[in-house]
Motif scaffolding. Structure first.
Motif: not given
Ligand SMILES: [Zn+2]
Length: 229
Positions: A117-125, A65-70, A98-101
């Protein structure tokens, strides 16, 4: 309380290969098909909590799993010793590393070259200013048989569709709409995000994204107020 370590905390600094906690030591094969799932709703509706829960299910089953957030989202909601930039918290106490981007390009460079296998992105707006780039990236990931999970506010403080979210809802395989409970009257059928500036409802012409002296709370349609004078 659910604590999930999805990624080594050193990853954002070192760029080392991804490691997920997989207590059963299972190595899953790639999915045969990709998909896009969107978790949306107002603030306090449990979007991040649901994203964390879903990510946790896949980690326990042995998926990478990879997890991102702004990185604009550095709120310290939980009393953890971790840098709030490097985890996604829920208001009920669960969290995931998570990884901040700062841009879609950051996600692109990590996600497309990863075996996750899984790419998750929070606060995508918060990536709405890069709408075309993000839609292109998500399309590429889904076509590469990745499961993409994104979470975000479906409506902005003006009660209007928030940036990229309408397109994501249109392209999604699955949409999970969550609701909060109105902070004023306790209604739990539908909620908007009320912005307050110095305790007063915000003006319609305020910027879409404001960081600083603003507060937010969930309110139903009847209690939600936008100043237009
Ligand atoms: Zn209400």
């Amino acid at each position: 309380m659910l604590h999930i370590t999805a990624l080594s905390q050193q990853l954002p600094q070192t760029g080392n290969p991804i490691h997920t906690v997989n207590p059963l030591n299972i190595k899953q094969q790639d999915f045969k098909k990709g998909s896009l799932t969107v978790f949306c709703g107002s603030m306090c509706s449990g979007k991040s909590e649901e994203l964390i829960r879903q990510v946790g299910r896949f980690i326990l089953a042995g998926f990478e799993v990879l997890v991102f957030k702004p990185s604009i989202d550095n709120r310290k909601i939980l009393d953890l010793e971790l840098d709030p930039l490097h985890y996604i918290p829920s208001r009920t106490g669960s969290w995931v590393n998570c990884i901040p981007v700062t841009s879609v390009q950051d996600i692109y460079e990590t996600a497309l070259t990863s075996s996750a296998h899984i790419i998750a992105i929070d606060e995508v707006m918060f990536f709405s200013s890069e709408k075309d780039a993000l839609l292109s990236l998500i399309t590429s990931l889904v076509k590469s048989n990745k499961k993409v999970l994104v979470a975000g506010l479906d409506l902005d403080f003006r009660a209007e569709p928030f940036g990229i979210i309408p397109e994501l809802l249109a392209y999604a395989d699955k949409v999970i709409k969550l609701t909060a409970i109105c902070n004023v009257c306790g209604d739990d059928t539908f909620c908007l995000t009320q912005r307050l500036v110095n305790g007063q409802p915000a003006h319609y012409n305020d910027p879409l994204i404001m960081v600083g002296s603003t507060e937010y709370e969930p309110r139903c349609r009847k209690c939600h107020i936008i100043k237009k004078d």
